[in-house]
Design a protein around this motif. Structure first.
Motif, PDB file in Angstrom:
ATOM      1  N   LYS A  19      48.450  70.318  69.629  1.00 31.65           N
ATOM      2  CA  LYS A  19      49.954  70.007  69.385  1.00 31.65           C
ATOM      3  C   LYS A  19      48.748  67.922  69.157  1.00 31.65           C
ATOM      4  CE  LYS A  19      51.906  71.274  73.637  1.00 31.65           C
ATOM      5  NZ  LYS A  19      52.401  71.735  74.995  1.00 31.65           N
ATOM      6  N   PHE A  20      48.647  67.138  69.147  1.00 28.77           N
ATOM      7  CA  PHE A  20      48.333  66.131  68.960  1.00 28.77           C
ATOM      8  C   PHE A  20      48.274  66.150  67.436  1.00 28.77           C
ATOM      9  CE2 PHE A  20      44.692  63.146  67.715  1.00 28.77           C
ATOM     10  CZ  PHE A  20      45.177  61.807  67.731  1.00 28.77           C
ATOM     11  N   VAL A  21      46.992  67.563  66.765  1.00 32.87           N
ATOM     12  CA  VAL A  21      46.936  67.484  65.530  1.00 32.87           C
ATOM     13  C   VAL A  21      48.623  68.178  64.180  1.00 32.87           C
ATOM     14  CG1 VAL A  21      46.284  68.830  63.667  1.00 32.87           C
ATOM     15  CG2 VAL A  21      44.682  68.555  65.315  1.00 32.87           C
ATOM     16  N   GLN A  22      49.483  68.820  65.079  1.00 34.77           N
ATOM     17  CA  GLN A  22      50.683  69.308  64.646  1.00 34.77           C
ATOM     18  C   GLN A  22      51.021  67.665  64.409  1.00 34.77           C
ATOM     19  OE1 GLN A  22      51.323  71.589  63.397  1.00 34.77           O
ATOM     20  NE2 GLN A  22      53.333  70.235  62.399  1.00 34.77           N
ATOM     21  N   GLY A  23      51.284  66.678  65.575  1.00 33.04           N
ATOM     22  CA  GLY A  23      52.254  65.566  65.797  1.00 33.04           C
ATOM     23  C   GLY A  23      51.528  64.499  64.706  1.00 33.04           C
ATOM     24  N   LEU A  24      50.644  64.590  64.327  1.00 35.51           N
ATOM     25  CA  LEU A  24      49.546  63.607  62.895  1.00 35.51           C
ATOM     26  C   LEU A  24      50.505  64.187  61.953  1.00 35.51           C
ATOM     27  CD1 LEU A  24      46.736  62.739  64.600  1.00 35.51           C
ATOM     28  CD2 LEU A  24      48.689  61.316  64.205  1.00 35.51           C
ATOM     29  N   LYS A  25      50.607  66.026  61.641  1.00 34.80           N
ATOM     30  CA  LYS A  25      50.300  66.515  60.788  1.00 34.80           C
ATOM     31  C   LYS A  25      52.384  66.568  60.504  1.00 34.80           C
ATOM     32  CE  LYS A  25      48.538  70.032  59.666  1.00 34.80           C
ATOM     33  NZ  LYS A  25      48.212  71.465  59.525  1.00 34.80           N
ATOM     34  N   SER A  26      52.861  66.119  60.938  1.00 36.84           N
ATOM     35  CA  SER A  26      54.296  65.484  60.942  1.00 36.84           C
ATOM     36  C   SER A  26      54.837  64.097  60.310  1.00 36.84           C
ATOM     37  CB  SER A  26      55.115  66.523  61.844  1.00 36.84           C
ATOM     38  OG  SER A  26      54.549  65.374  63.276  1.00 36.84           O
ATOM     39  N   ILE A  27      53.984  63.838  61.207  1.00 41.39           N
ATOM     40  CA  ILE A  27      54.214  62.011  60.469  1.00 41.39           C
ATOM     41  C   ILE A  27      54.055  62.149  59.070  1.00 41.39           C
ATOM     42  CG2 ILE A  27      53.044  59.874  60.600  1.00 41.39           C
ATOM     43  CD1 ILE A  27      52.989  60.641  63.726  1.00 41.39           C
ATOM     44  N   LYS A  35      55.243  54.127  54.203  1.00 42.48           N
ATOM     45  CA  LYS A  35      54.143  54.424  54.066  1.00 42.48           C
ATOM     46  C   LYS A  35      53.348  53.657  54.856  1.00 42.48           C
ATOM     47  CE  LYS A  35      54.559  56.710  49.648  1.00 42.48           C
ATOM     48  NZ  LYS A  35      54.528  56.773  48.185  1.00 42.48           N
ATOM     49  N   GLU A  36      53.210  53.070  54.961  1.00 50.98           N
ATOM     50  CA  GLU A  36      52.917  51.509  55.836  1.00 50.98           C
ATOM     51  C   GLU A  36      52.650  52.524  57.583  1.00 50.98           C
ATOM     52  OE1 GLU A  36      51.817  46.868  56.842  1.00 50.98           O
ATOM     53  OE2 GLU A  36      53.985  47.663  56.208  1.00 50.98           O
ATOM     54  N   PHE A  37      53.583  52.327  57.992  1.00 46.74           N
ATOM     55  CA  PHE A  37      53.617  53.371  59.186  1.00 46.74           C
ATOM     56  C   PHE A  37      53.113  54.450  59.179  1.00 46.74           C
ATOM     57  CE2 PHE A  37      55.755  56.500  62.269  1.00 46.74           C
ATOM     58  CZ  PHE A  37      55.650  55.532  63.275  1.00 46.74           C
ATOM     59  N   ILE A  38      52.900  55.465  58.435  1.00 44.22           N
ATOM     60  CA  ILE A  38      51.952  56.437  58.291  1.00 44.22           C
ATOM     61  C   ILE A  38      50.872  55.985  58.607  1.00 44.22           C
ATOM     62  CG2 ILE A  38      51.447  58.651  57.324  1.00 44.22           C
ATOM     63  CD1 ILE A  38      54.329  58.948  56.010  1.00 44.22           C
ATOM     64  N   ALA A  39      50.947  54.841  57.816  1.00 41.56           N
ATOM     65  CA  ALA A  39      48.840  55.126  57.366  1.00 41.56           C
ATOM     66  C   ALA A  39      48.225  54.286  59.022  1.00 41.56           C
ATOM     67  CB  ALA A  39      48.452  53.677  56.361  1.00 41.56           C
ATOM     68  N   LYS A  40      49.052  53.632  59.426  1.00 39.60           N
ATOM     69  CA  LYS A  40      48.756  53.029  60.984  1.00 39.60           C
ATOM     70  C   LYS A  40      48.719  53.869  61.824  1.00 39.60           C
ATOM     71  CE  LYS A  40      49.847  47.770  60.219  1.00 39.60           C
ATOM     72  NZ  LYS A  40      51.073  46.873  60.594  1.00 39.60           N
ATOM     73  N   HIS A  98      55.451  44.425  49.086  1.00 40.49           N
ATOM     74  CA  HIS A  98      55.329  46.277  50.278  1.00 40.49           C
ATOM     75  C   HIS A  98      55.080  47.165  49.689  1.00 40.49           C
ATOM     76  CE1 HIS A  98      55.247  47.614  54.550  1.00 40.49           C
ATOM     77  NE2 HIS A  98      57.097  48.600  53.699  1.00 40.49           N
ATOM     78  N   PRO A  99      56.285  47.852  49.494  1.00 41.87           N
ATOM     79  CA  PRO A  99      56.114  49.203  48.588  1.00 41.87           C
ATOM     80  C   PRO A  99      54.250  49.451  48.097  1.00 41.87           C
ATOM     81  CG  PRO A  99      58.078  48.521  47.538  1.00 41.87           C
ATOM     82  CD  PRO A  99      56.513  47.666  47.565  1.00 41.87           C
ATOM     83  N   ASN A 100      53.656  49.098  47.002  1.00 41.79           N
ATOM     84  CA  ASN A 100      52.547  49.331  46.872  1.00 41.79           C
ATOM     85  C   ASN A 100      51.527  49.154  47.898  1.00 41.79           C
ATOM     86  OD1 ASN A 100      52.404  49.514  43.589  1.00 41.79           O
ATOM     87  ND2 ASN A 100      54.466  48.239  43.750  1.00 41.79           N
ATOM     88  N   MET A 101      51.699  48.249  48.823  1.00 44.77           N
ATOM     89  CA  MET A 101      51.233  48.027  49.642  1.00 44.77           C
ATOM     90  C   MET A 101      51.004  48.902  50.528  1.00 44.77           C
ATOM     91  SD  MET A 101      50.935  43.447  50.442  1.00 44.77           S
ATOM     92  CE  MET A 101      50.086  43.746  52.200  1.00 44.77           C
ATOM     93  N   ALA A 102      51.983  49.521  51.162  1.00 43.96           N
ATOM     94  CA  ALA A 102      52.295  50.363  51.552  1.00 43.96           C
ATOM     95  C   ALA A 102      51.694  51.703  51.055  1.00 43.96           C
ATOM     96  CB  ALA A 102      53.144  50.845  51.862  1.00 43.96           C
TER      97      ALA A 102
END
Length: 296
Positions: A19-27, A35-40, A98-102
């Motif tokens: 479930k942890f793997v699937q949760g990260l995969k869905s993100i 994209k910055e949120f996803i990276a974090k 922000h877009p390019n940094m993210a």
């Protein structure tokens, strides 16, 4: 993660919760997210953070579990991570917004995961990303992945990066720190070689913070069970104390939490503190921190 650490300590097989793997995969595949949120969101906690949550810190177990999780995630999300790297490349001029940094942050964390697999495909990808990078940020991120794998390629790329950026002292400090915190086995020997590098200067605080400070931030080598990391720092503190007592006092503080570890490490760290305290002509700052650490 602490549950897996406990499993490792009890010699139980490590199994990552699906479930942890699937949760990260869905993100990862959710294009509506920043994209910055996803990276974090997909960044694992540091090993030091995990050890801070333990009654008796166990660097070996935490490092083993952290490596297991990273490699397992990289293996199970390989296709998604490759897509992220491929879809977030850019040949355009570097832009600080922000877009390019993210975009860079997401691409580079994906690349770091893939590099942890330490297979030929991932190694080739990291090398290609290094060679094709149009800015220092992306090039350094690729170098980080390459630098975790000992061998000829690692040495050649580290030398190439230094040759490119040797006139930029801030980048050179990052280059020192990268090697200092590398998790490659026996990194103490590399550290001793870097002390003799032409651009390293023990009297330069920023160089010391980058190289020595970077090393003590690497649990796997600083807390090596043979005591080599502690011995290295003890020797450096005594040398540094004669050049810059204030910086030496900050470096010796890395020993201040020695009682949080197992008895073997406690004994080895304590021996270095005792050696430092007994050194001739010790400055007041270093003596105070070392002696208080022993007394705690």
């Amino acid at each position: 993660m602490l549950t897996l650490v406990a499993d490792f300590q009890q010699n139980k097989p490590l199994v990552l919760n699906p479930k942890f793997v699937q949760g990260l995969k869905s993100i990862l595949i959710d294009s509506s997210l920043d994209k910055e949120f996803i990276a974090k969101a997909i960044t694992l906690p540091g090993e030091g953070e995990i050890m801070d949550m333990m009654k008796v810190a166990d660097p070996d177990a935490v490092h083993a579990v952290s490596s297991f999780i990273r490699k397992q995630l990289a293996s199970e999300m390989r296709a998604e991570l490759l897509n992220i790297v491929e879809n977030n490349r850019s040949s355009e001029a570097y832009e600080f917004n922000h877009p390019n940094m993210a975009r860079r942050a997401l691409k580079n964390i994906a690349l770091a995961y893939l590099a942890s697999l330490q297979d030929e495909e991932s190694a080739t990808l990291a090398l290609n990303e290094y060679k094709s990078a149009t800015n220092m940020t992306d090039q350094f991120a690729a170098l980080e992945g390459i630098a975790q794998n000992p061998g000829k390629t690692r040495e050649e790329v580290l030398a190439d990066f230094y040759n490119k950026w040797q006139d930029n002292f801030l980048v050179v400090n990052k280059w020192f720190a990268l090697q200092a915190r590398a998790d490659i086995p026996g990194n103490v020997e590399n550290m001793r070689n870097l002390l003799n590098h032409p651009t390293f200067d023990l009297s330069n605080p920023n160089k010391v913070y980058a190289l020595i400070g970077g090393f003590v931030g690497s649990p796997v080598n600083f807390h090596a069970k043979d005591g080599s990391g502690y011995k290295f720092l003890g020797e450096i503190v005594v040398q540094l104390e004669k050049v810059n007592p204030q910086v030496a006092s900050q470096m010796v503080s890395a020993f201040s939490r020695w009682r949080r570890y197992d008895e073997t490490r406690q004994s080895l760290a304590k021996a270095q503190l005792e050696m430092i305290v007994s050194a001739n002509g010790l400055s007041e700052n270093v003596f105070e921190i070392a002696s208080k650490s022993l007394a705690v």
